[in-house]
Design a protein around this motif. Sequence first.
Motif, PDB file in Angstrom:
ATOM      1  N   ASP A   7       0.836  -1.204   0.000  1.00 48.19           N
ATOM      2  CA  ASP A   7       0.000   0.000   0.000  1.00 48.19           C
ATOM      3  C   ASP A   7       0.866   1.247   0.000  1.00 48.19           C
ATOM      4  OD1 ASP A   7      -2.356  -1.438  -0.049  1.00 48.19           O
ATOM      5  OD2 ASP A   7      -2.681  -1.318   2.115  1.00 48.19           O
ATOM      6  N   PHE A   8       1.926   1.230   0.791  1.00 54.02           N
ATOM      7  CA  PHE A   8       2.831   2.375   0.852  1.00 54.02           C
ATOM      8  C   PHE A   8       3.447   2.639  -0.518  1.00 54.02           C
ATOM      9  CE2 PHE A   8       6.958   4.373   1.707  1.00 54.02           C
ATOM     10  CZ  PHE A   8       6.526   5.496   2.391  1.00 54.02           C
ATOM     11  N   ASP A   9       3.884   1.590  -1.194  1.00 55.68           N
ATOM     12  CA  ASP A   9       4.456   1.736  -2.538  1.00 55.68           C
ATOM     13  C   ASP A   9       3.421   2.288  -3.511  1.00 55.68           C
ATOM     14  OD1 ASP A   9       6.875   0.780  -1.628  1.00 55.68           O
ATOM     15  OD2 ASP A   9       6.574  -1.253  -2.414  1.00 55.68           O
ATOM     16  N   LEU A  10       2.171   1.835  -3.382  1.00 56.26           N
ATOM     17  CA  LEU A  10       1.097   2.337  -4.228  1.00 56.26           C
ATOM     18  C   LEU A  10       0.867   3.823  -3.971  1.00 56.26           C
ATOM     19  CD1 LEU A  10      -1.229   1.953  -6.238  1.00 56.26           C
ATOM     20  CD2 LEU A  10      -2.642   1.176  -4.313  1.00 56.26           C
ATOM     21  N   ILE A  11       0.868   4.228  -2.714  1.00 54.09           N
ATOM     22  CA  ILE A  11       0.660   5.641  -2.360  1.00 54.09           C
ATOM     23  C   ILE A  11       1.784   6.497  -2.944  1.00 54.09           C
ATOM     24  CG2 ILE A  11       0.644   7.279  -0.436  1.00 54.09           C
ATOM     25  CD1 ILE A  11      -0.809   5.030   1.173  1.00 54.09           C
ATOM     26  N   ILE A  12       3.010   6.034  -2.833  1.00 50.24           N
ATOM     27  CA  ILE A  12       4.144   6.773  -3.401  1.00 50.24           C
ATOM     28  C   ILE A  12       3.984   6.895  -4.912  1.00 50.24           C
ATOM     29  CG2 ILE A  12       6.651   6.720  -3.808  1.00 50.24           C
ATOM     30  CD1 ILE A  12       5.844   7.459  -0.927  1.00 50.24           C
TER      31      ILE A  12
END
Length: 56
Positions: A7-12
């Motif tokens: 999810d963090f990678d997607l947000i970035i």
Amino acid sequence: MMYSKNDFDLIISLGQELKRMYEKANRNEQVAMIHVFAIKNGKTIIENNIKSVDII
């Protein structure tokens, strides 16, 4: 809210895409590009319970 690594990678990635769209747009089209980004990515954002404040 705690996000998983994916999810963090997607947000970035979403944040980078929004920035790129905004910066590439002509000055009088920048707000429209924010709306286009939301239309293009809205389903992903909703399905992953991502808050707009986390993207920006």
